[in-house]
Scaffold this motif. Structure first.
Motif, mmCIF file in Angstrom:
data_model
loop_
_atom_site.group_PDB
_atom_site.id
_atom_site.type_symbol
_atom_site.label_atom_id
_atom_site.label_comp_id
_atom_site.label_asym_id
_atom_site.label_seq_id
_atom_site.Cartn_x
_atom_site.Cartn_y
_atom_site.Cartn_z
ATOM 1 N N LEU A 231 0.827 -1.199 0.000
ATOM 2 C CA LEU A 231 0.000 0.000 0.000
ATOM 3 C C LEU A 231 0.865 1.254 0.000
ATOM 4 O O LEU A 231 0.555 2.245 -0.669
ATOM 5 C CB LEU A 231 -0.923 0.005 1.225
ATOM 6 N N ALA A 232 1.984 1.184 0.728
ATOM 7 C CA ALA A 232 2.902 2.316 0.744
ATOM 8 C C ALA A 232 3.522 2.530 -0.621
ATOM 9 O O ALA A 232 3.648 3.653 -1.114
ATOM 10 C CB ALA A 232 3.999 2.089 1.802
ATOM 11 N N GLN B 298 3.699 -8.657 -5.319
ATOM 12 C CA GLN B 298 2.450 -9.245 -5.786
ATOM 13 C C GLN B 298 1.244 -8.515 -5.202
ATOM 14 O O GLN B 298 0.238 -8.302 -5.892
ATOM 15 C CB GLN B 298 2.393 -10.731 -5.411
ATOM 16 N N VAL B 299 1.346 -8.138 -3.930
ATOM 17 C CA VAL B 299 0.273 -7.366 -3.313
ATOM 18 C C VAL B 299 0.108 -6.039 -4.044
ATOM 19 O O VAL B 299 -1.012 -5.596 -4.330
ATOM 20 C CB VAL B 299 0.556 -7.117 -1.815
ATOM 21 N N GLY C 143 -11.814 -17.202 -0.187
ATOM 22 C CA GLY C 143 -11.787 -18.309 0.756
ATOM 23 C C GLY C 143 -10.753 -19.362 0.449
ATOM 24 O O GLY C 143 -10.485 -20.225 1.273
ATOM 25 N N LEU C 144 -10.139 -19.280 -0.729
ATOM 26 C CA LEU C 144 -9.146 -20.277 -1.115
ATOM 27 C C LEU C 144 -7.745 -19.897 -0.678
ATOM 28 O O LEU C 144 -6.989 -20.729 -0.188
ATOM 29 C CB LEU C 144 -9.176 -20.479 -2.634
ATOM 30 N N GLN C 145 -7.396 -18.616 -0.860
ATOM 31 C CA GLN C 145 -6.054 -18.125 -0.558
ATOM 32 C C GLN C 145 -6.165 -16.894 0.350
ATOM 33 O O GLN C 145 -6.378 -15.776 -0.128
ATOM 34 C CB GLN C 145 -5.321 -17.782 -1.862
ATOM 35 N N PRO C 146 -6.026 -17.080 1.658
ATOM 36 C CA PRO C 146 -6.235 -15.988 2.610
ATOM 37 C C PRO C 146 -5.415 -14.727 2.330
ATOM 38 O O PRO C 146 -5.905 -13.610 2.536
ATOM 39 C CB PRO C 146 -5.832 -16.617 3.953
ATOM 40 N N SER C 147 -4.179 -14.897 1.850
ATOM 41 C CA SER C 147 -3.353 -13.721 1.589
ATOM 42 C C SER C 147 -3.912 -12.898 0.433
ATOM 43 O O SER C 147 -3.826 -11.670 0.431
ATOM 44 C CB SER C 147 -1.905 -14.139 1.289
ATOM 45 N N VAL C 148 -4.506 -13.572 -0.557
ATOM 46 C CA VAL C 148 -5.136 -12.857 -1.672
ATOM 47 C C VAL C 148 -6.390 -12.148 -1.173
ATOM 48 O O VAL C 148 -6.642 -10.975 -1.515
ATOM 49 C CB VAL C 148 -5.492 -13.828 -2.814
#
Length: 318
Positions: A22-23, A84-85, A99-104
């Motif tokens: 975000l930064a 990637q974020v 619900g499949l990939q919490p980080s996504v």
């Protein structure tokens, strides 16, 4: 594949990655939904292969698709890096399965992408729960109640997601809306034909029961009137209990089962050991969570191979 709760350290790392991204986005600015990349193409981020395939098939030459999950990697093993974020924050469109990939999930929730497709909104998940020691129609088990994520293995459910992707692409890039609609229609036609092939190919078989290393085929089983028996509901590589093996052995004998299926991205050792103990054969039934060689195979070619393997195992009559 199971849906796993991330350990506390992983959650902390993910939060750090999101904050860092975000930064980075704040410093560098973010592209608008209509801004497109420097190559003039819409910047689409997909969470894993089934979402990537839809974006590429429908977007065609108008999109540049980035898959967050590398080829041949189990989707639930994904832990996003800051870069990637950041790509999620700056994307014109994000296509994922909540619900499949919490980080996504976390990155999307905290991000600023104006156009997002959550596959579960188009095809709500069903909790195909498998009670240990029993067989279940379309069984699936995992550590939380989010539901079985493998909706793409039912072509009719995958069709619903495809239509959502096409509609959102048109919103993000109205200038090429006609092309997105044309590509969506073509893909829906192919999925309908695939569904008809499965319906016809699995209609007349000696048995309706198949055994898998873990329960990834609940939607497929439900849609085509089959009965899935999983060695393990949660972990495809865990050692089954003696009681579970006894249940599988009885079910295999009672239902004329000839084959134990394992999947492409998981070690076949467990399936082969169980098959040897029960004097059964082994074969691949691919959940298409990822593709080792996308240049040589795609969703349709793998689904056709799955049909061929199921027909052989179930004793389909020609």
């Amino acid at each position: 594949m199971m849906l796993r709760r991330l350990p506390t350290t992983s959650i902390a790392l993910t939060a750090t990655a999101v904050a860092g991204a975000l930064a980075l986005t704040a410093c560098g600015g973010s592209s608008s939904a209509a801004g497109k990349g420097g190559n003039g193409k819409l910047n689409v981020v997909a969470s894993f292969y089934p979402m990537e395939f839809l974006a590429e098939q429908i977007g065609g030459s108008h999109v540049k698709v980035t898959d967050l999950t590398a080829a041949g990697v189990e989707p639930h093993d994904l832990e996003l890096k800051a870069k990637q974020v950041a790509s999620i924050q700056s994307a014109d469109l994000v296509v994922y399965l909540k619900g499949l990939q919490p980080s996504v999930d976390k990155a999307v929730e905290q991000g600023s992408a104006k156009h997002v497709v959550d596959a579960t909104a188009a095809s709500p998940l069903v909790d195909h729960h498998l009670d240990e020691g029993t067989q279940s129609q379309g069984g699936h088990d995992h550590t939380d109640a989010a539901g079985d994520p493998h909706i793409w293995l039912d072509p009719t459910r995958y069709t619903a997601v495809a239509k959502s992707v096409g509609a959102e692409l048109a919103k993000a890039d109205p200038d090429h809306a006609a092309d997105y609609q044309k590509n969506t229609d073509a893909l829906v036609t192919r999925l309908s034909a695939l569904d008809q092939e499965f319906q016809a190919g699995l209609k007349d078989t000696k048995t309706k029961t198949f055994v898998t290393s873990h329960a990834a085929f609940g939607y497929l089983a439900d849609h085509y009137g089959l009965n899935q028996i999983a060695i393990n509901g949660v972990d495809p590589e865990a050692e089954p209990t003696p009681a579970r093996l006894a249940t599988i052995q009885k079910a295999a004998k009672d239902n004329g089962v000839t084959t134990i299926f394992f999947e492409a991205l998981v070690s076949p050792d467990l399936a082969k050991t169980v098959a040897k103990d029960l004097s059964l054969k082994t074969a691949v039934l691919d959940p298409i969570e990822g593709v080792k060689d996308p240049s040589g195979n795609d969703y349709f070619s793998i689904m056709h191979q799955n049909l061929t393997n199921l027909q052989a195992a179930l004793g389909a009559k020609s």
